[in-house]
Design a protein around this motif. Structure first.
Motif, PDB file in Angstrom:
ATOM      1  N   VAL A   1       0.849  -1.196   0.000  1.00  0.00           N
ATOM      2  CA  VAL A   1       0.000   0.000   0.000  1.00  0.00           C
ATOM      3  C   VAL A   1       0.879   1.238   0.000  1.00  0.00           C
ATOM      4  N   ASP A   2       0.637   2.117  -0.970  1.00  0.00           N
ATOM      5  CA  ASP A   2       1.356   3.385  -1.007  1.00  0.00           C
ATOM      6  C   ASP A   2       0.351   4.527  -1.127  1.00  0.00           C
ATOM      7  N   ASP A   3       0.857   5.742  -1.344  1.00  0.00           N
ATOM      8  CA  ASP A   3      -0.034   6.906  -1.326  1.00  0.00           C
ATOM      9  C   ASP A   3      -0.888   7.036  -2.583  1.00  0.00           C
ATOM     10  N   SER A   4      -0.751   6.113  -3.528  1.00  0.00           N
ATOM     11  CA  SER A   4      -1.610   6.138  -4.718  1.00  0.00           C
ATOM     12  C   SER A   4      -2.909   5.362  -4.497  1.00  0.00           C
ATOM     13  N   LYS A   5      -2.967   4.561  -3.443  1.00  0.00           N
ATOM     14  CA  LYS A   5      -4.111   3.684  -3.203  1.00  0.00           C
ATOM     15  C   LYS A   5      -5.045   4.286  -2.151  1.00  0.00           C
ATOM     16  N   VAL A   6      -6.305   3.910  -2.238  1.00  0.00           N
ATOM     17  CA  VAL A   6      -7.302   4.351  -1.259  1.00  0.00           C
ATOM     18  C   VAL A   6      -7.762   3.136  -0.462  1.00  0.00           C
ATOM     19  N   ILE A   7      -7.690   3.245   0.853  1.00  0.00           N
ATOM     20  CA  ILE A   7      -8.158   2.188   1.747  1.00  0.00           C
ATOM     21  C   ILE A   7      -9.561   2.542   2.225  1.00  0.00           C
ATOM     22  N   VAL A   8     -10.509   1.611   2.047  1.00  0.00           N
ATOM     23  CA  VAL A   8     -11.880   1.802   2.517  1.00  0.00           C
ATOM     24  C   VAL A   8     -12.160   0.739   3.571  1.00  0.00           C
ATOM     25  N   SER A   9     -12.401   1.166   4.801  1.00  0.00           N
ATOM     26  CA  SER A   9     -12.686   0.224   5.881  1.00  0.00           C
ATOM     27  C   SER A   9     -14.157   0.264   6.251  1.00  0.00           C
ATOM     28  N   ILE A  10     -14.775  -0.926   6.366  1.00  0.00           N
ATOM     29  CA  ILE A  10     -16.180  -0.979   6.804  1.00  0.00           C
ATOM     30  C   ILE A  10     -16.297  -1.596   8.200  1.00  0.00           C
ATOM     31  N   ALA A  11     -15.175  -1.660   8.919  1.00  0.00           N
ATOM     32  CA  ALA A  11     -15.171  -2.282  10.246  1.00  0.00           C
ATOM     33  C   ALA A  11     -15.686  -1.319  11.305  1.00  0.00           C
ATOM     34  N   ALA A  12     -16.594  -1.797  12.154  1.00  0.00           N
ATOM     35  CA  ALA A  12     -17.125  -0.975  13.248  1.00  0.00           C
ATOM     36  C   ALA A  12     -16.042  -0.722  14.296  1.00  0.00           C
ATOM     37  N   GLY A  13     -16.059   0.484  14.861  1.00  0.00           N
ATOM     38  CA  GLY A  13     -15.245   0.779  16.026  1.00  0.00           C
ATOM     39  C   GLY A  13     -13.800   1.136  15.762  1.00  0.00           C
ATOM     40  N   LYS A  14     -13.303   0.944  14.554  1.00  0.00           N
ATOM     41  CA  LYS A  14     -11.899   1.219  14.252  1.00  0.00           C
ATOM     42  C   LYS A  14     -11.785   2.563  13.543  1.00  0.00           C
ATOM     43  N   THR A  15     -11.179   3.526  14.231  1.00  0.00           N
ATOM     44  CA  THR A  15     -11.119   4.895  13.733  1.00  0.00           C
ATOM     45  C   THR A  15     -10.085   5.055  12.630  1.00  0.00           C
ATOM     46  N   ILE A  16     -10.179   6.178  11.943  1.00  0.00           N
ATOM     47  CA  ILE A  16      -9.182   6.505  10.928  1.00  0.00           C
ATOM     48  C   ILE A  16      -7.805   6.592  11.560  1.00  0.00           C
ATOM     49  N   ASN A  17      -7.712   7.191  12.728  1.00  0.00           N
ATOM     50  CA  ASN A  17      -6.423   7.307  13.413  1.00  0.00           C
ATOM     51  C   ASN A  17      -5.857   5.927  13.756  1.00  0.00           C
ATOM     52  N   TRP A  18      -6.719   5.023  14.222  1.00  0.00           N
ATOM     53  CA  TRP A  18      -6.282   3.663  14.534  1.00  0.00           C
ATOM     54  C   TRP A  18      -5.755   2.979  13.280  1.00  0.00           C
ATOM     55  N   LEU A  19      -6.483   3.105  12.174  1.00  0.00           N
ATOM     56  CA  LEU A  19      -6.051   2.496  10.921  1.00  0.00           C
ATOM     57  C   LEU A  19      -4.722   3.078  10.457  1.00  0.00           C
ATOM     58  N   GLN A  20      -4.602   4.403  10.556  1.00  0.00           N
ATOM     59  CA  GLN A  20      -3.371   5.075  10.153  1.00  0.00           C
ATOM     60  C   GLN A  20      -2.182   4.553  10.954  1.00  0.00           C
TER      61      GLN A  20
END
Length: 264
Positions: free
Chosen positions: A85-104
Protein backbone atom coordinates in the motif's frame (compact mmCIF):
# COMPACT_ATOMS: atom_id res chain seq x y z
CA UNK A 1 -9.15 1.31 -12.05
CA UNK A 2 -9.19 -1.89 -10.00
CA UNK A 3 -11.41 -2.41 -6.97
CA UNK A 4 -10.19 -4.99 -4.47
CA UNK A 5 -12.12 -6.68 -1.67
CA UNK A 6 -10.38 -8.28 1.26
CA UNK A 7 -13.17 -10.36 2.75
CA UNK A 8 -16.07 -11.67 0.68
CA UNK A 9 -18.85 -12.00 3.22
CA UNK A 10 -22.43 -10.77 2.97
CA UNK A 11 -21.58 -7.07 2.99
CA UNK A 12 -18.87 -7.44 0.37
CA UNK A 13 -21.22 -9.47 -1.83
CA UNK A 14 -23.92 -6.82 -1.46
CA UNK A 15 -21.46 -4.14 -2.51
CA UNK A 16 -20.16 -6.14 -5.47
CA UNK A 17 -23.68 -6.95 -6.63
CA UNK A 18 -24.80 -3.32 -6.46
CA UNK A 19 -21.71 -1.96 -8.17
CA UNK A 20 -22.03 -4.40 -11.07
CA UNK A 21 -25.83 -4.01 -11.33
CA UNK A 22 -25.52 -0.21 -11.61
CA UNK A 23 -22.74 -0.51 -14.19
CA UNK A 24 -20.24 1.53 -12.19
CA UNK A 25 -17.61 -1.16 -12.68
CA UNK A 26 -17.58 -4.47 -14.52
CA UNK A 27 -16.63 -7.88 -13.10
CA UNK A 28 -13.23 -7.60 -14.83
CA UNK A 29 -12.49 -4.48 -12.75
CA UNK A 30 -13.11 -6.19 -9.40
CA UNK A 31 -10.87 -8.61 -7.54
CA UNK A 32 -11.14 -10.16 -4.11
CA UNK A 33 -9.98 -12.72 -1.63
CA UNK A 34 -11.47 -14.54 1.36
CA UNK A 35 -10.39 -16.80 4.19
CA UNK A 36 -11.42 -19.96 2.34
CA UNK A 37 -11.08 -21.18 -1.23
CA UNK A 38 -14.71 -22.27 -1.09
CA UNK A 39 -15.92 -18.72 -0.50
CA UNK A 40 -13.68 -17.37 -3.26
CA UNK A 41 -15.03 -19.94 -5.71
CA UNK A 42 -18.67 -19.17 -4.86
CA UNK A 43 -18.25 -15.41 -5.22
CA UNK A 44 -16.24 -15.75 -8.43
CA UNK A 45 -18.94 -17.97 -9.93
CA UNK A 46 -21.83 -15.73 -8.87
CA UNK A 47 -20.41 -12.35 -9.88
CA UNK A 48 -17.74 -13.21 -12.45
CA UNK A 49 -14.97 -11.42 -10.58
CA UNK A 50 -11.40 -12.65 -10.27
CA UNK A 51 -10.37 -13.99 -6.86
CA UNK A 52 -6.77 -14.13 -5.71
CA UNK A 53 -4.95 -16.31 -3.23
CA UNK A 54 -3.83 -13.70 -0.69
CA UNK A 55 -4.57 -10.33 0.87
CA UNK A 56 -1.22 -9.02 -0.34
CA UNK A 57 -2.00 -9.97 -3.95
CA UNK A 58 -5.27 -8.03 -3.86
CA UNK A 59 -3.59 -5.00 -2.28
CA UNK A 60 -0.85 -5.02 -4.91
CA UNK A 61 -3.26 -5.02 -7.86
CA UNK A 62 -6.11 -2.84 -6.55
CA UNK A 63 -6.34 0.95 -6.68
CA UNK A 64 -9.14 1.02 -4.10
CA UNK A 65 -8.91 -1.62 -1.37
CA UNK A 66 -12.03 -2.39 0.64
CA UNK A 67 -11.33 -3.98 4.03
CA UNK A 68 -14.52 -6.01 4.46
CA UNK A 69 -13.47 -8.04 7.49
CA UNK A 70 -14.55 -8.03 11.12
CA UNK A 71 -12.76 -5.55 13.42
CA UNK A 72 -10.83 -8.28 15.27
CA UNK A 73 -9.12 -9.36 12.03
CA UNK A 74 -8.00 -5.92 10.87
CA UNK A 75 -4.58 -6.01 12.55
CA UNK A 76 -3.64 -9.22 10.76
CA UNK A 77 -5.01 -8.00 7.41
CA UNK A 78 -3.18 -4.68 7.60
CA UNK A 79 0.05 -6.46 8.48
CA UNK A 80 -0.45 -8.62 5.38
CA UNK A 81 -0.98 -5.71 2.99
CA UNK A 82 0.96 -2.74 4.37
CA UNK A 83 4.03 -3.33 2.18
CA UNK A 84 1.78 -3.23 -0.91
CA UNK A 85 0.00 0.00 0.00
CA UNK A 86 1.36 3.39 -1.01
CA UNK A 87 -0.03 6.91 -1.33
CA UNK A 88 -1.61 6.14 -4.72
CA UNK A 89 -4.11 3.68 -3.20
CA UNK A 90 -7.30 4.35 -1.26
CA UNK A 91 -8.16 2.19 1.75
CA UNK A 92 -11.88 1.80 2.52
CA UNK A 93 -12.69 0.22 5.88
CA UNK A 94 -16.18 -0.98 6.80
CA UNK A 95 -15.17 -2.28 10.25
CA UNK A 96 -17.13 -0.97 13.25
CA UNK A 97 -15.24 0.78 16.03
CA UNK A 98 -11.90 1.22 14.25
CA UNK A 99 -11.12 4.89 13.73
CA UNK A 100 -9.18 6.51 10.93
CA UNK A 101 -6.42 7.31 13.41
CA UNK A 102 -6.28 3.66 14.53
CA UNK A 103 -6.05 2.50 10.92
CA UNK A 104 -3.37 5.08 10.15
CA UNK A 105 -1.28 3.90 13.10
CA UNK A 106 -1.55 0.27 12.04
CA UNK A 107 -0.26 1.08 8.54
CA UNK A 108 2.65 2.99 10.13
CA UNK A 109 2.67 5.52 7.28
CA UNK A 110 0.51 8.09 5.54
CA UNK A 111 -2.36 6.32 3.78
CA UNK A 112 -5.54 7.55 2.09
CA UNK A 113 -8.37 6.24 4.26
CA UNK A 114 -12.15 6.31 3.87
CA UNK A 115 -14.17 4.92 6.75
CA UNK A 116 -17.62 3.52 6.00
CA UNK A 117 -20.44 2.06 8.09
CA UNK A 118 -22.92 0.28 5.79
CA UNK A 119 -25.83 -1.98 6.77
CA UNK A 120 -27.26 -5.26 5.53
CA UNK A 121 -30.21 -3.87 3.50
CA UNK A 122 -27.45 -3.26 0.96
CA UNK A 123 -28.21 -6.87 0.01
CA UNK A 124 -31.46 -5.63 -1.58
CA UNK A 125 -29.92 -2.33 -2.79
CA UNK A 126 -31.54 -0.36 0.06
CA UNK A 127 -28.49 0.13 2.25
CA UNK A 128 -27.61 3.19 4.29
CA UNK A 129 -23.90 4.02 4.55
CA UNK A 130 -22.17 6.68 6.61
CA UNK A 131 -18.87 7.92 5.17
CA UNK A 132 -15.91 10.01 6.29
CA UNK A 133 -12.30 10.42 5.12
CA UNK A 134 -8.90 11.64 6.18
CA UNK A 135 -7.25 14.71 4.67
CA UNK A 136 -5.20 12.69 2.16
CA UNK A 137 -8.28 11.57 0.20
CA UNK A 138 -8.97 14.08 -2.57
CA UNK A 139 -12.42 15.11 -3.71
CA UNK A 140 -12.38 12.96 -6.86
CA UNK A 141 -11.50 9.77 -5.00
CA UNK A 142 -14.03 10.53 -2.29
CA UNK A 143 -16.77 11.22 -4.84
CA UNK A 144 -16.06 7.92 -6.58
CA UNK A 145 -16.18 5.94 -3.32
CA UNK A 146 -19.54 7.55 -2.50
CA UNK A 147 -20.82 6.64 -5.98
CA UNK A 148 -19.81 3.02 -5.34
CA UNK A 149 -21.67 3.08 -2.02
CA UNK A 150 -24.67 4.72 -3.68
CA UNK A 151 -24.99 1.76 -6.03
CA UNK A 152 -26.61 -0.28 -3.25
CA UNK A 153 -28.47 2.40 -1.30
CA UNK A 154 -27.86 5.83 0.20
CA UNK A 155 -24.49 7.22 1.28
CA UNK A 156 -24.19 10.18 3.64
CA UNK A 157 -21.11 12.06 4.80
CA UNK A 158 -20.93 12.32 8.60
CA UNK A 159 -18.20 13.54 10.98
CA UNK A 160 -16.19 10.61 12.29
CA UNK A 161 -17.28 11.50 15.83
CA UNK A 162 -20.78 10.23 14.89
CA UNK A 163 -19.69 6.88 13.44
CA UNK A 164 -20.47 4.94 16.63
CA UNK A 165 -23.91 6.57 16.70
CA UNK A 166 -24.41 5.44 13.11
CA UNK A 167 -23.68 1.86 14.22
CA UNK A 168 -26.53 2.10 16.75
CA UNK A 169 -29.14 3.81 14.57
CA UNK A 170 -28.31 2.25 11.19
CA UNK A 171 -25.54 -0.35 11.13
CA UNK A 172 -27.12 -2.66 13.71
CA UNK A 173 -30.72 -1.46 13.58
CA UNK A 174 -31.96 -3.88 10.89
CA UNK A 175 -31.81 -6.53 13.63
CA UNK A 176 -34.20 -4.51 15.79
CA UNK A 177 -36.56 -4.03 12.85
CA UNK A 178 -36.51 -7.75 12.04
CA UNK A 179 -37.44 -8.50 15.65
CA UNK A 180 -40.32 -6.00 15.43
CA UNK A 181 -41.58 -7.60 12.20
CA UNK A 182 -41.30 -11.05 13.73
CA UNK A 183 -43.19 -9.99 16.86
CA UNK A 184 -46.01 -8.40 14.85
CA UNK A 185 -46.26 -11.50 12.68
CA UNK A 186 -46.36 -13.76 15.76
CA UNK A 187 -49.34 -11.80 17.06
CA UNK A 188 -51.06 -12.06 13.69
CA UNK A 189 -50.48 -15.82 13.69
CA UNK A 190 -51.99 -15.97 17.17
CA UNK A 191 -54.98 -14.16 15.71
CA UNK A 192 -55.37 -16.80 13.00
CA UNK A 193 -53.38 -15.51 10.03
CA UNK A 194 -51.07 -17.93 8.15
CA UNK A 195 -47.43 -17.22 9.02
CA UNK A 196 -46.21 -16.46 5.50
CA UNK A 197 -48.99 -13.96 5.03
CA UNK A 198 -48.33 -12.48 8.47
CA UNK A 199 -44.70 -11.79 7.55
CA UNK A 200 -45.79 -10.17 4.29
CA UNK A 201 -48.28 -7.86 5.99
CA UNK A 202 -45.85 -6.90 8.77
CA UNK A 203 -42.87 -6.35 6.47
CA UNK A 204 -44.82 -4.36 3.88
CA UNK A 205 -46.22 -2.14 6.63
CA UNK A 206 -42.70 -1.38 7.89
CA UNK A 207 -41.48 -0.73 4.33
CA UNK A 208 -44.38 1.60 3.55
CA UNK A 209 -44.10 3.44 6.86
CA UNK A 210 -40.38 4.06 6.35
CA UNK A 211 -41.08 5.35 2.85
CA UNK A 212 -43.66 7.78 4.22
CA UNK A 213 -41.08 9.23 6.63
CA UNK A 214 -38.52 9.66 3.85
CA UNK A 215 -40.84 10.95 1.13
CA UNK A 216 -43.34 13.15 2.98
CA UNK A 217 -40.81 14.93 5.17
CA UNK A 218 -43.32 14.84 8.01
CA UNK A 219 -42.27 14.23 11.61
CA UNK A 220 -42.76 10.57 12.62
CA UNK A 221 -45.01 11.73 15.46
CA UNK A 222 -47.26 13.56 12.99
CA UNK A 223 -47.51 10.46 10.82
CA UNK A 224 -48.34 8.39 13.91
CA UNK A 225 -51.11 10.81 14.84
CA UNK A 226 -52.58 10.46 11.35
CA UNK A 227 -53.18 6.75 12.05
CA UNK A 228 -54.59 7.24 15.55
CA UNK A 229 -58.30 7.95 15.19
CA UNK A 230 -60.19 9.07 18.33
CA UNK A 231 -61.31 6.05 20.38
CA UNK A 232 -59.94 3.80 17.64
CA UNK A 233 -57.93 0.59 17.54
CA UNK A 234 -54.53 2.19 16.89
CA UNK A 235 -54.47 4.48 19.91
CA UNK A 236 -55.22 1.49 22.13
CA UNK A 237 -52.21 -0.30 20.66
CA UNK A 238 -50.03 2.81 21.07
CA UNK A 239 -51.15 3.04 24.70
CA UNK A 240 -49.94 -0.51 25.35
CA UNK A 241 -46.59 0.22 23.70
CA UNK A 242 -46.11 3.36 25.78
CA UNK A 243 -47.21 1.58 28.96
CA UNK A 244 -44.54 -1.06 28.42
CA UNK A 245 -41.73 1.37 27.70
CA UNK A 246 -41.49 0.79 23.96
CA UNK A 247 -39.67 4.01 23.13
CA UNK A 248 -37.43 3.87 26.17
CA UNK A 249 -36.48 0.26 25.41
CA UNK A 250 -35.58 1.12 21.82
CA UNK A 251 -33.52 4.11 22.99
CA UNK A 252 -31.72 1.94 25.55
CA UNK A 253 -30.96 -0.68 22.89
CA UNK A 254 -29.51 1.89 20.48
CA UNK A 255 -27.46 3.45 23.30
CA UNK A 256 -26.08 0.03 24.31
CA UNK A 257 -25.06 -0.57 20.70
CA UNK A 258 -23.34 2.81 20.49
CA UNK A 259 -21.39 2.16 23.70
CA UNK A 260 -20.31 -1.28 22.49
CA UNK A 261 -19.06 0.21 19.24
CA UNK A 262 -17.08 2.82 21.18
CA UNK A 263 -15.41 0.08 23.21
CA UNK A 264 -14.18 -1.96 20.23
Amino acid sequence: MKLGFIGLGNMAKAMIGGIIAKGLMGPDDIIGTAATEETCAKVAKKYGIQTLSSNAAVAKEADIIILAVKPQYLKVVIADIMDNVDDSKVIVSIAAGKTINWLQNEFEKQVKIVRVMPNTPALVLEGCSAVCRNDLVDDDNYKFVKELLGSFGKAYTVPESLMDVVVGVSGSSPAYVFMFIEAMADAAVEGGMPRKQAYEFAAQSVLGSAKMVLETGKHPGELKDMVCSPAGTTIDAVHVLEENGFRGTVMNAVTACIEKSRSL
